[in-house]
Design an enzyme around this catalytic site. Structure first.
Site, PDB file in Angstrom:
ATOM      1  CG  ASN A  23     -17.694  11.783  51.729  1.00 42.87           C
ATOM      2  OD1 ASN A  23     -17.539  12.033  53.033  1.00 42.87           O
ATOM      3  ND2 ASN A  23     -16.778  12.169  50.941  1.00 42.87           N
ATOM      4  CB  CYS A 127     -11.462  22.711  56.990  1.00 43.33           C
ATOM      5  SG  CYS A 127     -11.731  22.295  55.413  1.00 43.33           S
ATOM      6  NE  ARG A 132     -15.360  21.634  52.423  1.00 43.40           N
ATOM      7  CZ  ARG A 132     -15.139  20.244  53.062  1.00 43.40           C
ATOM      8  NH1 ARG A 132     -14.295  19.928  53.779  1.00 43.40           N
ATOM      9  NH2 ARG A 132     -16.074  19.478  52.549  1.00 43.40           N
TER      10      ARG A 132
HETATM   11  C1  LIG Z   1     -19.144  14.634  53.695  1.00 45.18           C
HETATM   12  C2  LIG Z   1     -19.042  14.934  51.950  1.00 45.18           C
HETATM   13  O1  LIG Z   1     -19.636  14.301  51.356  1.00 45.18           O
HETATM   14  N1  LIG Z   1     -17.922  15.481  51.605  1.00 45.18           N
HETATM   15  C3  LIG Z   1     -17.444  15.746  50.428  1.00 45.18           C
HETATM   16  C4  LIG Z   1     -18.662  16.886  49.793  1.00 45.18           C
HETATM   17  O2  LIG Z   1     -18.257  18.068  50.496  1.00 45.18           O
HETATM   18  P1  LIG Z   1     -19.051  19.230  50.370  1.00 45.18           P
HETATM   19  O3  LIG Z   1     -20.462  18.804  50.325  1.00 45.18           O
HETATM   20  O4  LIG Z   1     -18.597  20.166  51.569  1.00 45.18           O
HETATM   21  O5  LIG Z   1     -18.497  19.821  48.801  1.00 45.18           O
HETATM   22  P2  LIG Z   1     -19.360  20.661  47.990  1.00 45.18           P
HETATM   23  O6  LIG Z   1     -19.646  19.921  46.870  1.00 45.18           O
HETATM   24  O7  LIG Z   1     -20.281  21.428  48.621  1.00 45.18           O
HETATM   25  O8  LIG Z   1     -18.293  21.755  47.388  1.00 45.18           O
HETATM   26  C5  LIG Z   1     -18.088  22.018  46.126  1.00 45.18           C
HETATM   27  C6  LIG Z   1     -17.419  23.424  46.061  1.00 45.18           C
HETATM   28  O9  LIG Z   1     -18.605  24.144  46.207  1.00 45.18           O
HETATM   29  C7  LIG Z   1     -18.173  25.255  47.203  1.00 45.18           C
HETATM   30  N2  LIG Z   1     -19.269  25.517  47.927  1.00 45.18           N
HETATM   31  C8  LIG Z   1     -20.313  24.443  48.582  1.00 45.18           C
HETATM   32  C9  LIG Z   1     -21.365  24.640  49.132  1.00 45.18           C
HETATM   33  C10 LIG Z   1     -21.701  26.233  49.419  1.00 45.18           C
HETATM   34  O10 LIG Z   1     -22.806  26.411  50.107  1.00 45.18           O
HETATM   35  N3  LIG Z   1     -20.845  27.216  48.932  1.00 45.18           N
HETATM   36  C11 LIG Z   1     -19.848  26.923  48.078  1.00 45.18           C
HETATM   37  O11 LIG Z   1     -18.911  27.723  47.657  1.00 45.18           O
HETATM   38  C12 LIG Z   1     -17.206  24.590  48.356  1.00 45.18           C
HETATM   39  O12 LIG Z   1     -16.314  25.452  48.924  1.00 45.18           O
HETATM   40  C13 LIG Z   1     -16.290  23.786  47.178  1.00 45.18           C
HETATM   41  O13 LIG Z   1     -15.434  24.641  46.363  1.00 45.18           O
HETATM   42  O14 LIG Z   1     -18.272  16.929  48.252  1.00 45.18           O
HETATM   43  C14 LIG Z   1     -16.788  17.265  48.086  1.00 45.18           C
HETATM   44  C15 LIG Z   1     -16.536  17.512  46.684  1.00 45.18           C
HETATM   45  O15 LIG Z   1     -17.027  16.370  46.075  1.00 45.18           O
HETATM   46  C16 LIG Z   1     -15.777  16.266  48.715  1.00 45.18           C
HETATM   47  O16 LIG Z   1     -14.558  16.838  48.453  1.00 45.18           O
HETATM   48  C17 LIG Z   1     -15.982  16.015  50.000  1.00 45.18           C
HETATM   49  O17 LIG Z   1     -15.325  14.821  50.531  1.00 45.18           O
HETATM   50  C1  LIG Z   2     -13.256  16.652  52.356  1.00 41.16           C
HETATM   51  C2  LIG Z   2     -13.682  15.326  52.868  1.00 41.16           C
HETATM   52  O1  LIG Z   2     -14.422  15.400  53.666  1.00 41.16           O
HETATM   53  P1  LIG Z   2     -15.173  16.497  54.534  1.00 41.16           P
HETATM   54  O2  LIG Z   2     -16.152  16.879  53.464  1.00 41.16           O
HETATM   55  O3  LIG Z   2     -16.403  15.528  55.596  1.00 41.16           O
HETATM   56  O4  LIG Z   2     -14.375  17.255  55.026  1.00 41.16           O
HETATM   57  C3  LIG Z   2     -13.014  13.846  52.185  1.00 41.16           C
HETATM   58  O5  LIG Z   2     -13.938  13.000  52.347  1.00 41.16           O
HETATM   59  O6  LIG Z   2     -12.302  13.819  51.453  1.00 41.16           O
END
Ligand SMILES: CC(=O)N[C@H]1[C@@H](OP(=O)(O)OP(=O)(O)OC[C@H]2O[C@@H](n3ccc(=O)[nH]c3=O)[C@H](O)[C@@H]2O)O[C@H](CO)[C@@H](O)[C@@H]1O
Ligand SMILES: C=C(OP(=O)(O)O)C(=O)O
Length: 428
Positions: A23, A127, A132
């Site tokens: 990540n 997913c 997300r």
């Molecule tokens: C590649 C990577 O680094 N993946 C990590 C990243 O995912 P990722 O960056 O996708 O996760 P986010 O921190 O953005 O998500 C946190 C929450 O915010 C929500 N959300 C996010 C963006 C947005 O525009 N709108 C919204 O509603 C998501 O659905 C989720 O419920 O952080 C997550 C939370 O620590 C981890 O589980 C993932 O492993």
């Molecule tokens: C949810 C994960 O990854 P991604 O955001 O790439 O799906 C993870 O690393 O656990």
């Protein structure tokens, strides 16, 4: 499709080297799009996600040298060293076929828009762990001056006169939105303030690499990042931070067998409050030369709630549930980040775990013994939880759909067998 067979009940004891963080590596690779100079990354893990992102970058026109500058490794680093050169970008479209395989692909949007003034990136879609959405990414980029439309499942973004600085206050913490905005703001005109920004070690790693590329960023590691845009970023060499999720996953794998493990390259200071939760469950840690030693003689129930860093990571929730399934007493595990991250629960129950789900919380009552069974991996961390359960269980566990595991764990069977686990990959 590969499967993993585990014959449980063997106490683990050994030493494992932890890889670079997936990540952190993914956003760092996207940062290469911000410059026409060479970005060299070392300690990259050999994972399916890295290959998928490499394919996406190559189709944009990035020249990728998988044997980049071997003389640059970084202290204690053992992964791949890759050089990325985005001097000749041919197209700014990220197609659905590649983006759908990995949500982190949305991180090409900020860099492409900031450097080229346009980008067309497929929406990643839902997913297994939740819907997300990417609304925070899009709204933040709009505040930096981007015009954004949705067209046939694609985000079509343009900023013909470039991006400009702005104050972006995130309504809740998003790792990906912080990273996308950080990269875009690095090349925007003027000052950007990101308020309520993510503080995960992977965000810090990205910010430090951007600084090495010439970006001006204040407040790294805090929840407010101030970025003074620059006209151009240059190349840099950067070693990817150690994977804290792999670290804690392996600690829990050993603990599930009441065993011990030394994790070379691991950073205890990056585990945040996960350390306290694991200690509350009966695990003990010690900093040793080059890493961290973890042991567990007796597991006890503990309550855990997932939160943004430094809170307990959602990426360890499935693993701690498998661990606590055989603890003395009960544990309450609450998932507050993703709305559907309990897909491992029915599979763990098929192995004899006693779990009751109530909305976003799971009550886990420890059982004396779990039993091996054929189980189905549903997502990356759920797969690891099934491996942990299999190591603790009596008899054989057959984990199917191992491609989920391969997204984020490098040579897991080899690392665990080296510590005495009876685990093998069955390729068909
Ligand atoms: C590649 C990577 O680094 N993946 C990590 C990243 O995912 P990722 O960056 O996708 O996760 P986010 O921190 O953005 O998500 C946190 C929450 O915010 C929500 N959300 C996010 C963006 C947005 O525009 N709108 C919204 O509603 C998501 O659905 C989720 O419920 O952080 C997550 C939370 O620590 C981890 O589980 C993932 O492993
Ligand atoms: C949810 C994960 O990854 P991604 O955001 O790439 O799906 C993870 O690393 O656990």
């Amino acid at each position: 499709m590969d499967k993993i067979a585990i014959r449980g009940g063997k106490r683990l004891n050994g030493t494992i080297r932890v890889g670079g963080a997936k990540n952190a590596a993914l956003p760092l690779m996207c940062a290469s799009l911000l410059t026409d100079d060479v970005l060299t990354l070392s300690n990259l893990p050999r994972l399916a996600d890295i290959t998928t992102l490499a394919k996406l970058l190559v189709q944009h026109g990035v020249a990728l040298d998988m044997n980049g500058d071997e003389s640059f490794k970084g202290e204690g680093c053992h992964g791949l060293t890759v050089s990325l050169n985005a001097a000749n970008i041919e197209n700014t479209t990220a197609p659905y076929d590649l983006v759908r395989k990995m949500r982190a692909s949305i991180l090409v949007l900020g860099p492409l828009l900031a450097r080229f003034g346009n980008a067309r990136v497929s929406l990643p879609g839902g997913c297994a762990i939740g819907t997300r959405p990417v609304d925070l990414h899009l709204k933040g980029l709009q505040q930096l001056g981007a015009e954004i439309e949705l067209d046939q499942g694609y985000v079509v973004a343009s900023a013909p006169n470039g991006l400009h600085g702005a104050e972006v206050v995130f309504p809740f913490v998003s790792v990906g939105a912080t990273e996308n905005l950080l990269m875009a703001a690095a090349l925007a005109k003027g000052t950007t303030r990101l308020v309520n920004a993510a503080r995960e070690p992977e965000v810090v790693d990205l910010a430090e690499c951007l600084v090495a590329m010439g970006a001006k960023i204040d407040g790294i590691g805090s929840d407010t990042l101030t970025i003074e845009g620059v006209e151009r970023l240059h190349g840099a060499k950067h070693a990817v931070v150690a994977d804290r999720i792999e670290t804690a996953s392996l600690m829990m794998a050993a603990a599930a067998t009441r065993g011990e493990v030394t994790l070379l390259g691991a950073r205890r200071d990056h585990l945040g409050s996960a350390i306290e939760a694991l200690e509350a469950a009966g695990m003990a840690f010690e900093d040793v030369e080059g890493g961290v030693h973890s042991r567990c003689d007796n597991l006890i129930g503990a309550d855990v709630m997932t939160e943004p860093y430094p809170g307990f990571p959602t990426d360890l929730q499935a693993q701690i549930m498998a661990l606590l399934a055989t603890a003395d007493g009960a544990s309450m595990i609450t998932e507050s980040i993703f709305e559907n991250r309990f897909m491992h629960v029915p599979e763990l129950m098929r192995m004899g775990a006693n779990i009751n789900l109530h909305g976003r919380s799971a009550m886990v009552r420890g059982v004396d013994q779990m039993h091996g069974a054929p189980v189905m991996a549903t997502d990356l961390r759920a797969s690891m939880s099934l491996v942990i359960a299999g190591l603790a269980a009596e008899g054989e566990t057959l984990v199917q759909r191992v491609y989920h595991l391969d997204r984020g764990y490098e040579r897991l069977e080899a690392k665990l067998s080296a510590c005495g686990a009876d685990i093998e990959r069955i390729s068909e």
